[in-house]
Design an enzyme around this catalytic site. Structure first.
Site, PDB file in Angstrom:
ATOM      1  N   GLU A  88     -12.503  -0.841  29.607  1.00 52.20           N
ATOM      2  CA  GLU A  88     -11.755   0.141  28.883  1.00 52.20           C
ATOM      3  C   GLU A  88     -11.301   1.098  29.806  1.00 52.20           C
ATOM      4  OE1 GLU A  88     -11.202  -0.703  25.974  1.00 52.20           O
ATOM      5  OE2 GLU A  88     -12.376  -2.388  25.751  1.00 52.20           O
ATOM      6  N   THR A  99       3.413   0.209  -7.070  1.00 53.71           N
ATOM      7  CA  THR A  99       2.886   0.184  -8.591  1.00 53.71           C
ATOM      8  C   THR A  99       2.495   1.375  -9.102  1.00 53.71           C
ATOM      9  OG1 THR A  99       2.089  -1.979  -7.956  1.00 53.71           O
ATOM     10  CG2 THR A  99       1.102  -1.259 -10.111  1.00 53.71           C
ATOM     11  N   GLY A 151       0.697  -1.317   0.022  1.00 54.00           N
ATOM     12  CA  GLY A 151       0.124   0.014   0.038  1.00 54.00           C
ATOM     13  C   GLY A 151       0.858   1.183   0.049  1.00 54.00           C
ATOM     14  N   THR A 152       2.199   1.491   0.100  1.00 57.99           N
ATOM     15  CA  THR A 152       2.950   2.168  -0.068  1.00 57.99           C
ATOM     16  C   THR A 152       3.109   3.135  -1.489  1.00 57.99           C
ATOM     17  OG1 THR A 152       4.659   0.936  -0.353  1.00 57.99           O
ATOM     18  CG2 THR A 152       4.251   1.947   1.931  1.00 57.99           C
TER      19      THR A 152
END
Length: 627
Positions: free
Chosen positions: A417, A201, A197-198
């Site tokens: 939490e 391409t 995803g960097t």
């Protein structure tokens, strides 16, 4: 559309074949005489036949009333005399026989048509219709030209160093003399390495758009087929095409599909992938040099590539495409925001500050999710509220408001939490708590989201230890306030144990065991390499490793428990606010920690930009694991 047209043609051909076959059977039925010969003679004797035309055995008669009838003679030698006797006008014609070619065509046409349909299907299955079985060795690389690819360097942001490295290729292809006059040689190959995803391409497509030269694009998996020798043949064919169009660029995406280290497979036999790699090595720098053909490859697994592929002369240069920093994220957001109508309150720098660790693909998805949120509310513009909701969805998962939780389980999640949030707020060197929610998101029943205040590229020992304490805060709060243990802390324990194990075995952060690596790096297992590696660790050492991990975990558990027991009132107030409001932001958490009632939730206004969130990256969000 093409598949529908292809199916239509196939069905038309099948229908034509069936019609032809049926017509062949019907021809014999069509030649039957409509009138028996005896009846025909009775008509002649009754004087109702005026004229007869004889063609072989076929009798075409015309009645006195002008009607036409057909009959066949069984070989009656007295037929002509009988016709003349009753005053019938007789005309004789030679019988028309079909030609030999017509007979062959009519007889063999259905079979030839069936054979043609069979060949068509076989070509579709074997070679996609381009040459049948002979197309196996043809390269599947697609050649792009200026009209096909419109991506340029202006569409690529967040990786300026990588763009500068590959822009030299474009300059060389446009003006080779600029480099050659000083004796320089352009790299034969460029390997782009980076996380998924960097934009590897996308960067290659930008090179094609800028270079104005032929650009061949292919995936590594396109080389390998089930038949032996096909991959090597496709490599040869691809480079032959590239030589014809030189100077040009060949881009191989996911090269690790064929470039893995040789000799790493299990079992014997001819390894098709290795033959493909051998041919690729020869083509890139073999006996015949490929002048003007530049190979660009992309992968996110450089550790498994063959060393012969990485040497100078083949892939001379490695270009690292990293995750973007805050400035790069801002530039990437600006690129993707061009396609979205934005409200005046949207600030790319604020969103970039709140999304550390995001890749270019993550940021593109963030902008898209924000646009979808705005579309659901029928807004004309995408505002900051939509981006905040999209960021929460990307980081924490989609809300599951339809999920009905029992009140006891809801209270347990609120205390869980609150325990995470309290320990994270009180300990130094922990990422600031950005938001706490007990609304089920993704697979978690509740989420405590921490975002670091700045980009961070390494972790120190104190920060790791405090992170382990934060992870234990949820279970401790359950024990103290709900007097029970639930499965909600399973993911917390898993992550805490993994951090402690790596501190001891990989990062040398144990005083007892010292700066040594114990065991292999199990993050990226490569079977062919690791199966022959022996772990030189004794059983005694492994026991020490386990005891050291246990010591770290126990110490940080005690730290977290003491913090929660000393601040019971704040945990109670936080849990009460969560049960009432379901979600608390950093400002409301600050009010509770200061002993004040939490301020009411913010009401987003399109005209007023919301205050920037607590800065940082997708840090150690400690979710209550899904039940």
């Amino acid at each position: 559309m093409n598949s529908m047209l292809k199916n239509l043609v196939i069905w038309l051909v099948i229908g034509l074949v069936l019609m032809t076959v049926f017509n062949q059977f019907n021809t014999r039925q069509a030649v039957r005489s409509p009138m028996e010969y005896s009846q025909f003679l009775d008509e002649v004797k009754a004087g109702r036949i005026a004229k007869v035309t004889i063609e072989g055995r076929q009798l075409k008669a015309t009645t006195t009333e002008g009607k036409s009838v057909v009959s066949y003679s069984p070989g009656d030698i007295w037929l002509v005399s009988d016709l003349l006797k009753y005053g019938v006008k007789v005309e004789a014609k030679p019988e028309e026989e079909p030609s030999l070619l017509m007979n062959i065509f009519v007889s063999w046409f259905p079979m030839l048509l069936l054979i043609g349909v069979w060949i068509f299907f076989m070509r579709q299955m074997q070679g996609g219709g381009r040459g049948g079985a002979f197309s196996f060795g043809k390269s599947k690389a697609r050649m792009l030209d200026e009209s096909t690819n419109t991506v340029t360097f202006a569409d690529v942001a967040g990786c300026e160093e990588a763009k500068e490295e590959v822009s030299e290729l474009v300059d060389f292809l446009r003006d080779p003399s600029k480099f050659q006059k000083l004796g320089g040689r352009i790299p034969r190959g460029v390997l782009m390495v980076g996380n998924p995803g960097t934009g590897k391409t996308l960067l290659a497509r930008a090179i094609a758009g800028e270079a104005k030269v032929p650009f061949f694009s292919i995936s590594g998996s396109d080389f390998v087929e089930m038949f032996v020798g096909v991959g090597a043949a496709r490599v040869r064919d691809m480079f032959e095409q590239a030589k014809k169009h030189a100077p040009c660029i060949v881009f191989i995406d996911e090269i690790d599909a064929v470039g893995r280290q040789r000799g790493a497979g299990l079992g014997g036999g001819n390894d098709e992938r290795e033959q493909t790699l051998n041919q690729l090595l020869v083509e890139m720098d073999g006996f015949e040099a490929n002048v003007g053909v530049i190979v660009i490859a992309a992968t996110n697994r450089p550790d498994v590539l063959d060393p012969a592929l990485m040497r100078p002369g083949r892939f001379d240069r490695q270009v690292v495409v990293p995750l973007p920093d805050i400035r790069g994220r801002e530039q990437i957001l600006v690129v993707h925001m061009r396609k979205v109508p934005l409200a005046p309150d949207v600030k790319a720098e604020i969103i970039a500050r709140g999304t550390p660790g995001f890749s270019g693909a993550d940021l593109a998805n963030l902008v898209n999710e924000a646009a979808l949120f705005a579309a659901r509310k029928s807004k004309r513009l995408v505002d900051m509220e939509d981006f905040e909701r999209a960021k929460d969805k990307v980081i924490m998962g989609a809300e599951r408001r339809s999920m009905v939780m029992p009140e006891e389980e809801r209270r347990n999640t609120a205390y869980h939490e609150s325990g995470h949030a309290l320990v994270a707020t009180l300990l130094p060197k922990t990422d600031p708590v950005h938001k706490v929610t007990i609304i089920p998101r993704g697979r978690a029943l509740g989420v405590t989201m921490q975002l670091p205040s700045e980009d961070r590229y390494s972790q120190d020992r104190e920060r790791l230890l405090n992170t382990i304490s934060v992870l234990f805060g949820g279970r401790i709060a359950e024990e103290i306030f709900m007097h029970q243990m639930t499965t909600g802390a399973s993911n917390d324990f898993e992550r805490a144990t993994e951090i402690a194990r790596r501190m001891v075995t990989q990062w040398g952060m144990s005083d007892m065991l010292g700066p040594m690596v114990y065991g292999e790096n199990e993050g990226e297992v490569f079977l062919g390499r690791s199966i022959t590696t022996h772990k030189n660790v004794s059983e005694t050492t492994l026991q020490k490793v386990d005891s050291e991990i246990r010591r770290i975990v126990d110490e940080q558990y005690k730290v977290a428990r003491k913090l929660i027991e000393d601040n019971r009132d704040k945990v109670e107030a936080m849990a009460k606010a969560l049960l009432e409001l379901e979600t608390l932001d950093s400002d409301q958490l600050g009010d509770i920690m200061a002993g004040k009632p939490p301020r009411p939730p913010k009401v987003p206004s399109p005209s007023t930009p919301p205050s920037p969130p607590a800065d940082g990256a997708q840090g150690a969000a400690a979710p209550a694991a899904s039940a």
